[in-house]
Write an enzyme that holds these catalytic residues in place. Structure first.
Site, mmCIF file in Angstrom:
data_model
loop_
_atom_site.group_PDB
_atom_site.id
_atom_site.type_symbol
_atom_site.label_atom_id
_atom_site.label_comp_id
_atom_site.label_asym_id
_atom_site.label_seq_id
_atom_site.Cartn_x
_atom_site.Cartn_y
_atom_site.Cartn_z
ATOM 1 N N ASP A 16 0.856 -1.184 0.000
ATOM 2 C CA ASP A 16 0.000 0.000 0.000
ATOM 3 C C ASP A 16 0.895 1.240 0.000
ATOM 4 O O ASP A 16 1.752 1.410 0.862
ATOM 5 C CB ASP A 16 -0.888 -0.007 1.232
ATOM 6 C CG ASP A 16 -2.060 0.946 1.112
ATOM 7 O OD1 ASP A 16 -1.854 2.087 0.669
ATOM 8 O OD2 ASP A 16 -3.186 0.547 1.460
ATOM 9 N N SER A 60 -7.039 4.320 -1.173
ATOM 10 C CA SER A 60 -6.860 2.867 -1.170
ATOM 11 C C SER A 60 -8.163 2.114 -1.426
ATOM 12 O O SER A 60 -8.137 1.004 -1.964
ATOM 13 C CB SER A 60 -6.262 2.409 0.160
ATOM 14 O OG SER A 60 -4.952 2.893 0.318
ATOM 15 N N HIS A 119 -9.724 -2.523 7.249
ATOM 16 C CA HIS A 119 -9.236 -1.322 6.583
ATOM 17 C C HIS A 119 -9.462 -1.476 5.080
ATOM 18 O O HIS A 119 -9.798 -2.552 4.584
ATOM 19 C CB HIS A 119 -7.757 -1.102 6.911
ATOM 20 C CG HIS A 119 -7.362 0.327 6.988
ATOM 21 N ND1 HIS A 119 -6.821 0.994 5.917
ATOM 22 C CD2 HIS A 119 -7.440 1.233 7.998
ATOM 23 C CE1 HIS A 119 -6.564 2.252 6.266
ATOM 24 N NE2 HIS A 119 -6.937 2.430 7.518
ATOM 25 N N THR A 167 -7.866 -1.653 2.030
ATOM 26 C CA THR A 167 -7.319 -2.601 1.057
ATOM 27 C C THR A 167 -7.758 -4.031 1.318
ATOM 28 O O THR A 167 -8.269 -4.690 0.405
ATOM 29 C CB THR A 167 -5.783 -2.483 0.998
ATOM 30 O OG1 THR A 167 -5.437 -1.144 0.643
ATOM 31 C CG2 THR A 167 -5.204 -3.439 -0.029
ATOM 32 N N GLU A 203 -1.206 -7.717 2.162
ATOM 33 C CA GLU A 203 -0.953 -6.281 2.106
ATOM 34 C C GLU A 203 0.083 -5.865 3.137
ATOM 35 O O GLU A 203 -0.041 -6.188 4.327
ATOM 36 C CB GLU A 203 -2.230 -5.484 2.375
ATOM 37 C CG GLU A 203 -1.997 -3.967 2.282
ATOM 38 C CD GLU A 203 -3.001 -3.131 3.049
ATOM 39 O OE1 GLU A 203 -3.125 -1.934 2.723
ATOM 40 O OE2 GLU A 203 -3.651 -3.655 3.988
ATOM 41 N N ASP A 233 2.379 2.523 3.284
ATOM 42 C CA ASP A 233 1.545 3.712 3.111
ATOM 43 C C ASP A 233 1.576 4.608 4.343
ATOM 44 O O ASP A 233 1.757 5.826 4.249
ATOM 45 C CB ASP A 233 0.111 3.273 2.821
ATOM 46 C CG ASP A 233 -0.875 4.424 2.756
ATOM 47 O OD1 ASP A 233 -0.819 5.180 1.776
ATOM 48 O OD2 ASP A 233 -1.701 4.561 3.680
ATOM 49 N N HIS A 239 2.807 8.464 4.464
ATOM 50 C CA HIS A 239 2.031 9.621 4.921
ATOM 51 C C HIS A 239 2.828 10.457 5.925
ATOM 52 O O HIS A 239 2.775 11.689 5.897
ATOM 53 C CB HIS A 239 0.730 9.160 5.582
ATOM 54 C CG HIS A 239 -0.358 8.798 4.621
ATOM 55 N ND1 HIS A 239 -1.011 9.730 3.842
ATOM 56 C CD2 HIS A 239 -0.921 7.599 4.310
ATOM 57 C CE1 HIS A 239 -1.931 9.126 3.103
ATOM 58 N NE2 HIS A 239 -1.891 7.833 3.367
ATOM 59 N N ASP A 262 -1.090 -0.095 -4.676
ATOM 60 C CA ASP A 262 -2.384 0.453 -5.068
ATOM 61 C C ASP A 262 -2.247 1.892 -5.556
ATOM 62 O O ASP A 262 -3.024 2.361 -6.370
ATOM 63 C CB ASP A 262 -3.401 0.350 -3.928
ATOM 64 C CG ASP A 262 -2.867 0.877 -2.603
ATOM 65 O OD1 ASP A 262 -1.680 1.269 -2.533
ATOM 66 O OD2 ASP A 262 -3.633 0.890 -1.623
ATOM 67 N N HIS A 275 -1.566 10.890 -0.927
ATOM 68 C CA HIS A 275 -1.280 10.035 -2.076
ATOM 69 C C HIS A 275 -0.945 10.891 -3.288
ATOM 70 O O HIS A 275 -1.324 12.059 -3.367
ATOM 71 C CB HIS A 275 -2.491 9.161 -2.413
ATOM 72 C CG HIS A 275 -2.918 8.268 -1.295
ATOM 73 N ND1 HIS A 275 -4.085 7.534 -1.325
ATOM 74 C CD2 HIS A 275 -2.337 7.989 -0.098
ATOM 75 C CE1 HIS A 275 -4.203 6.837 -0.214
ATOM 76 N NE2 HIS A 275 -3.150 7.104 0.557
#
Length: 488
Positions: A50, A100, A153, A155, A273, A278, A282, A321, A451
């Site tokens: 992710d 996502s 979550h 994904t 995943e 990810d 962030h 993703d 993203h």
């Protein structure tokens, strides 16, 4: 003979791709897939990093490589050495910088939707079957879903749930219980009433356990299982790889146990995943980001070991993703140079450092002098003019002033202004400033706390891998899997 035919098929695909790039028409491009012998894998692994695109994978390779002048060399990840590489475009129906929920929906179900929507079309009503649901219902395969973050979550949910809002965690958890899938593993559930969701899973026949010994003893006779990591962060996710201790269960171990639970002669599908690539993106924490990418690679190696034992039956696909953070290898202040070696001085993730700051703040002991002692221990960074075994880790006046401002802003709560939102992105001013400083010194830059619209590589190995050659929309990843698995 099958192995030889597969190699011949792959070589034919690669040769045709080269020819088509030289003199291609739309019809010829469409004919490429039809001209290659169709494969039919019965063990399919789908790995999703992710927030992972080329910057994240190559940063991990640079970090593990040799930065010595004159012998600069990457240390390749397992999946970047796969014989087939494609490229997927990630925009959803509302943005070129998607989320996502929509991108995982495209990867799992093969259609576009709004950011925030899981398993439903643009109308937020039409639900489509996912690849996991199709192989379960039509082929009788077993199915496993693994994630380093919470299992309801976006994904992981996109492989079993159909809902208009990714934030309806309770309903997603109920759909998880109703999925009939055979193996869930990794993080816990994101919901205040998670005990009711665990009860719903148990009522649906799942063994729910966070006992390490029980998880490591799972096998084909264990029935339906939800294996929850015994050591979780407060947000319900697995701990960052860099923060793990010996008693933690890694993503790779959850994949190994998944194979033990799912293996059968009919077939299985497993989605894995690495969700915290990810989360670290962030937060602009390059070291945590790279450690999660490497954790994913270790999990891929487990699948590859299985593929070696089951040639001509196994397909492994690795992709992301979307990209998160606008990560770059190269920074204005370092010019053409990088110094990734200094990143090894960072001993913990931003989350673990935030916990240290919180403890000191609560105790009333977080002076700036105390902070600098914590910074040196955790990041190796020291004040201007100090002695340091790694001279590159001595902050200059500009960096030191940024850290002082971050400390002042954290202590006073000054985080809501326009400048502060750009500086900190909603994260703890101290930890995000520290990761920025050490990242920039190493030659890593960031453009966002969100993203981005970068396309994402697709790596494939095994039976049917050649189908993933080329550049295509992310929805095509699902359709290629539908075709290869012979499901409608």
């Amino acid at each position: 003979m099958k192995s030889g035919k597969k190699i011949l098929s792959l070589l034919l695909a690669l040769l045709m791709t080269a020819c088509l790039f030289a003199q291609g028409t739309e019809e010829q491009f469409q004919a490429l897939g039809a001209s290659v012998e169709t494969a039919a894998p019965k063990y399919v692994f789908m790995f999703i990093g992710d927030g992972m695109s080329s910057p994240q994978t190559n940063a991990a390779q640079v970090y593990n490589g040799d930065n010595t002048s004159g012998v600069i060399e990457l240390e390749e990840l397992t999946f970047t050495q796969f014989p087939v590489v494609g490229l997927q475009y990630t925009q959803d129906s509302t943005s070129f910088c998607p989320d996502s929920a929509s991108t995982a929906t495209s990867l799992s179900s093969g259609f576009k939707t709004h950011s925030g929507v899981i398993g439903m079309g643009v109308d937020k009503v039409t639900a489509g079957e996912t690849i996991a649901e199709k192989v379960k219902e039509q082929l009788g395969w077993k199915v496993g879903i693994i994630s380093s973050v919470t299992l309801n979550h976006a994904t992981p949910a996109a492989y079993y749930a159909h809902i208009a809002s990714r934030n309806d965690y309770y309903e997603i958890g109920l759909q998880m219980a109703d999925s009939g899938f055979d193996y869930f593993a990794g993080g816990s559930l994101l919901e205040n009433d998670d005990e009711a969701l665990y009860q719903a899973l148990e009522d649906a026949g799942y063994t729910v356990t966070d006992d390490r010994d029980t998880i490591l003893s799972l096998n084909a006779d264990s029935g339906k299982v939800y294996a929850v990591s015994p050591n979780l962060q407060d947000d319900g996710a697995m701990r960052y790889q860099i923060d793990m201790e010996d008693e933690d269960i890694t993503l790779a171990q959850f994949v190994k146990k998944g194979i033990d639970v799912l293996y059968n002669e009919t077939g299985f599908f497993m989605m894995v995943e690495s969700g915290k690539v990810d989360w670290a993106g962030h937060a602009n924490d390059a070291v945590a980001n790279m450690s999660e990418t490497m954790a994913l690679d270790e999990a891929v190696q487990v699948a590859l070991d299985f593929a070696f034992q089951h040639p001509d039956e196994t397909l492994i696909v690795v992709t992301g993703d979307h990209e998160t953070g606008g990560m770059t290898i190269g920074y204005a202040a370092t010019g053409y140079n990088t110094a990734f070696d200094i990143l090894r001085e960072q001993k913990m993730s931003y989350v673990a450092f935030d916990e240290l700051i919180a403890q000191e703040t609560e105790a009333g002991t977080l002076s700036f002098e105390r902070l600098m002692a914590l910074v040196e221990d955790a990041f190796g960074l020291t004040a201007p003019g100090t002695q340091n075994d790694v001279p590159a880790l001595v902050m200059n006046d500009y960096e030191y002033a940024k850290l002082q401002k971050a400390y002042d802003d954290a202590m006073t709560g000054n985080t809501d202004g326009y400048e502060e939102s750009l500086l900190y992105g909603g994260y703890n001013p101290i930890s995000v400033t520290l990761t920025h400083i050490i990242n920039n010194k190493a030659g890593i830059g960031w453009t966002s706390y969100a993203h981005t619209g970068l396309p994402v590589p697709v790596y494939a190995y095994g039976e049917g891998a050649e189908a993933f050659i080329g550049a295509y929309d992310n929805t095509e990843v699902a359709h290629k899997l539908f075709d290869l698995c012979n499901v409608q």
